[in-house]
Design a protein around this motif. Sequence first.
Motif, mmCIF file in Angstrom:
data_model
loop_
_atom_site.group_PDB
_atom_site.id
_atom_site.type_symbol
_atom_site.label_atom_id
_atom_site.label_comp_id
_atom_site.label_asym_id
_atom_site.label_seq_id
_atom_site.Cartn_x
_atom_site.Cartn_y
_atom_site.Cartn_z
ATOM 1 N N TRP A 118 0.846 -1.205 0.000
ATOM 2 C CA TRP A 118 0.000 0.000 0.000
ATOM 3 C C TRP A 118 0.882 1.257 0.000
ATOM 4 O O TRP A 118 0.614 2.210 -0.742
ATOM 5 N N ARG A 119 1.919 1.240 0.828
ATOM 6 C CA ARG A 119 2.771 2.424 0.950
ATOM 7 C C ARG A 119 3.511 2.733 -0.350
ATOM 8 O O ARG A 119 3.642 3.893 -0.742
ATOM 9 N N VAL A 120 4.021 1.700 -1.042
ATOM 10 C CA VAL A 120 4.759 1.984 -2.282
ATOM 11 C C VAL A 120 3.804 2.405 -3.402
ATOM 12 O O VAL A 120 4.150 3.244 -4.227
ATOM 13 N N VAL A 121 2.602 1.847 -3.402
ATOM 14 C CA VAL A 121 1.607 2.253 -4.406
ATOM 15 C C VAL A 121 1.233 3.722 -4.192
ATOM 16 O O VAL A 121 1.159 4.509 -5.147
ATOM 17 N N TRP A 122 1.038 4.087 -2.938
ATOM 18 C CA TRP A 122 0.683 5.485 -2.647
ATOM 19 C C TRP A 122 1.845 6.413 -3.003
ATOM 20 O O TRP A 122 1.648 7.510 -3.534
ATOM 21 N N ALA A 123 3.057 5.960 -2.760
ATOM 22 C CA ALA A 123 4.243 6.751 -3.119
ATOM 23 C C ALA A 123 4.343 6.884 -4.644
ATOM 24 O O ALA A 123 4.720 7.943 -5.163
ATOM 25 N N ALA A 124 3.961 5.824 -5.361
ATOM 26 C CA ALA A 124 4.046 5.854 -6.831
ATOM 27 C C ALA A 124 3.081 6.879 -7.412
ATOM 28 O O ALA A 124 3.445 7.676 -8.280
#
Length: 204
Positions: free
Chosen positions: A143-149
């Motif tokens: 979730w965190r990397v998707v939101w960062a992307a």
Amino acid sequence: MDTQAFDFSTIKQLHEHLCLDFVNSTANHQNPSEDHLKSYADLLSWSQDVELLNAEEAERLWEVASQQPIKTVALHQKAVVLREAIYHTLLDAALDQPPNIDNLETLNVALTETMSHMRLVLSEDGFNWAWTNSADSLEYIIWRVVWAAQDLLRSDKLKYVRKCDGCDWLFLDVGRGHKRRWCDMNTCGNRAKARRHYLRTQGK
Ligand SMILES: [Zn+2]
């Protein structure tokens, strides 16, 4: 924790953006044997290196992961597929090309799922996003990397995303003049200089 997990401090991630550290978790996007993300334990190790999780949080997720080995393997595979979709979407943007539709769809599906785990909450400085059940969710890292992307893809920084001339890594060329060519002058930059020197001396 799994002591076999890859130690990401040895490759000195750039820490310019969480999303870029994630796509730079492999040395070669074409060769799985050079991938540093070979298991969920590696994903936890990466999360600690980039300070997405502290030691206690990583330990907690490792306990959860140990109880769900099949799900854990699937999540690792999902993370790698997603990483490649994000990498190629960013690379296309860096090359001034439209994104591949399949890559964008992979990211959009992950984004929809990610957002279903977000809630608006009121805190001291106003309304903010909060994650539901992050402490026990193996997916939390994803979730965190998707939101960062999505953050990077929508930001002004996107136009400064570059691919290193010496390796597969992406970086943000935000320095004055925007003429940076390497992820790190001490590694890829020096290798390029040595190669030029070699070719010059061979040419004599
Ligand atoms: Zn490089």
